[in-house]
Design a protein around this motif. Structure first.
Motif, short mmCIF file in Angstrom:
data_model
loop_
_atom_site.label_atom_id
_atom_site.label_comp_id
_atom_site.label_asym_id
_atom_site.label_seq_id
_atom_site.Cartn_x
_atom_site.Cartn_y
_atom_site.Cartn_z
N GLY A 92 7.28 -7.65 8.82
CA GLY A 92 7.28 -6.54 7.87
C GLY A 92 8.67 -6.00 7.67
O GLY A 92 9.66 -6.53 8.18
N ASP A 94 10.53 -1.91 7.04
CA ASP A 94 10.31 -0.47 6.97
C ASP A 94 11.46 0.30 6.33
O ASP A 94 11.24 1.34 5.72
CB ASP A 94 10.08 0.09 8.38
CG ASP A 94 8.91 -0.56 9.07
OD1 ASP A 94 7.76 -0.30 8.65
OD2 ASP A 94 9.13 -1.36 9.99
N TRP A 138 6.59 -3.30 -0.39
CA TRP A 138 5.85 -2.13 0.07
C TRP A 138 4.64 -1.83 -0.83
O TRP A 138 3.58 -1.44 -0.35
CB TRP A 138 6.79 -0.93 0.13
CG TRP A 138 7.81 -1.06 1.23
CD1 TRP A 138 7.61 -1.62 2.46
CD2 TRP A 138 9.17 -0.64 1.21
NE1 TRP A 138 8.77 -1.56 3.20
CE2 TRP A 138 9.74 -0.98 2.45
CE3 TRP A 138 9.97 -0.01 0.26
CZ2 TRP A 138 11.06 -0.68 2.78
CZ3 TRP A 138 11.29 0.27 0.56
CH2 TRP A 138 11.84 -0.07 1.81
N ARG A 141 1.90 -4.18 0.06
CA ARG A 141 1.25 -3.78 1.31
C ARG A 141 0.28 -2.63 1.07
O ARG A 141 -0.84 -2.63 1.62
CB ARG A 141 2.32 -3.36 2.34
CG ARG A 141 3.00 -4.51 3.04
CD ARG A 141 4.06 -4.03 4.00
NE ARG A 141 3.56 -2.99 4.89
CZ ARG A 141 4.36 -2.23 5.65
NH1 ARG A 141 5.68 -2.41 5.62
NH2 ARG A 141 3.83 -1.30 6.44
N GLN A 142 0.71 -1.67 0.25
CA GLN A 142 -0.18 -0.54 -0.01
C GLN A 142 -1.44 -1.00 -0.73
O GLN A 142 -2.56 -0.55 -0.40
CB GLN A 142 0.54 0.53 -0.85
CG GLN A 142 -0.24 1.83 -0.96
CD GLN A 142 0.25 2.71 -2.07
OE1 GLN A 142 0.31 2.31 -3.23
NE2 GLN A 142 0.59 3.95 -1.74
N GLY A 145 -4.05 -2.27 1.39
CA GLY A 145 -4.70 -1.30 2.27
C GLY A 145 -3.90 -0.88 3.47
O GLY A 145 -4.39 -0.12 4.31
N ASP A 146 -2.65 -1.35 3.58
CA ASP A 146 -1.79 -0.97 4.70
C ASP A 146 -1.20 0.42 4.47
O ASP A 146 -0.93 0.81 3.32
CB ASP A 146 -0.64 -1.97 4.89
CG ASP A 146 -1.14 -3.34 5.29
OD1 ASP A 146 -2.28 -3.44 5.79
OD2 ASP A 146 -0.39 -4.32 5.09
N ALA A 147 -0.99 1.15 5.55
CA ALA A 147 -0.29 2.43 5.47
C ALA A 147 1.21 2.16 5.40
O ALA A 147 1.77 1.49 6.28
CB ALA A 147 -0.61 3.29 6.69
N VAL A 148 1.87 2.64 4.36
CA VAL A 148 3.30 2.41 4.16
C VAL A 148 4.07 3.68 4.50
O VAL A 148 3.72 4.76 4.03
CB VAL A 148 3.59 1.98 2.71
CG1 VAL A 148 5.10 1.87 2.47
CG2 VAL A 148 2.90 0.65 2.40
#
Length: 301
Positions: A92, A94, A138, A141-142, A145-148
């Motif tokens: 990933g 960040d 990003w 990913r959102q 369903g991922d928390a970004v």
């Protein structure tokens, strides 16, 4: 456990000066570091991949985690490869720290199109390409369903905020980066992305030439120009702790953290009708008398 434990950060221009200080500090706080640097001269010429290798070796020797990357941030496809390589290595991404830059000092009357274009290319296009691909990652990913909880950290300059003699191109590019940061912050918050910018003052290849006297350390008990002084704020901005901070420009020097107040509306006069040209002068003089005096352009008396 550091404040960036498990987070992954790409730092451009990571081999020397401020970039190196950021890379070491992020690694010390537990981040996975991607040290991007093509190893050019101060003016942007040449390549030396060993520069990025050296900072990675230093991080690993201290027990940190890092990989080197030698892609050109101004190349659209290469910038995507940086993001892809980061995700492949660490699963990933960040944080993006847009630090890389060049300078071509020249009085405006002597400036050339080639120098102007080179400066805009590295600073503005470089900030755009990498951040744009990071944002694509990003958003995907959102949508999955991922928390970004992502960060863009840009690099402006005092030259970009107030101008600097003999740095028309550099000042223009850095001013553009400050404006870009505001737009990114306004647009990207919905995706879990913050955007902030730094105007750092520290000893680098760039400042050692332009401000040799200010960069000297003789007689100092605290080296205010050490690039490592800037790193703690950058690392904090890259951490989960800074999620509430976006659209800000911080001017950093030594132990000082200053929040820039930005352009805002000042004195105003409204005639309630169309102005006669002959009357505008007196109105403007009145506004100038009421305004807060601006900071002087660097290099002026």
């Amino acid at each position: 456990m550091g404040i960036c434990d498990g987070r992954t950060v790409i730092i451009t221009g990571a081999a020397r000066g401020l970039g190196r200080a950021y890379a070491l500090a992020f690694a010390a706080e537990g981040a996975n570091v991607v040290a991007n640097d093509i190893g050019t001269s101060l003016g942007g010429e040449g390549r030396d991949t060993s520069a990025a290798d050296q900072v990675v070796a230093e991080i690993k020797a201290a027990g940190g985690t890092a990989i080197a990357n030698y892609e050109d941030i101004t190349d659209w496809d290469a910038a995507k490869r940086i993001v892809d390589a980061t995700v492949a290595a660490f699963g990933g991404l960040d944080v993006v720290v847009n630090n890389a830059g060049i300078v071509r000092d020249r009085m405006f009357v002597s400036a050339t199109p080639e120098e102007w274009d080179a400066t805009m290319h590295v600073h503005l296009r470089g900030h755009f390409c990498l951040s744009r691909h990071a944002v694509d990652h990003w958003r995907a990913r959102q949508k999955a369903g991922d928390a970004v909880d992502a960060r863009i950290i840009n690099t402006t300059s005092g030259a970009g905020l107030q101008g600097s003699i003999a740095q028309a191109a550099y000042s223009t590019a850095k001013g553009g980066i400050a404006a870009l940061t505001l737009v990114q912050a306004a647009e990207l918050g919905r995706y879990g992305i913050t955007a902030n910018a730094l105007a750092p003052s520290a000893r680098t290849r760039m400042t050692e030439q332009a401000f040799a006297e200010k960069m000297a350390t003789e007689g100092q008990t605290f080296d205010t120009m050490d690039p490592a002084n800037i790193a703690p704020t950058v690392v904090w901005l890259g951490s989960a702790q800074s999620a509430h901070v976006t659209g800000c420009v911080f001017e950093l020097e030594g132990g000082r953290i200053m929040l820039e107040d930005g352009w805002r509306e000042g004195p105003v006069v409204d005639a309630g009708k169309r102005w006669a040209p002959a009357d505008v002068g007196a109105a403007v003089d009145g506004l100038l008398a009421e305004r807060i005096a601006p900071r002087k352009v660097w290099g002026t008396a």
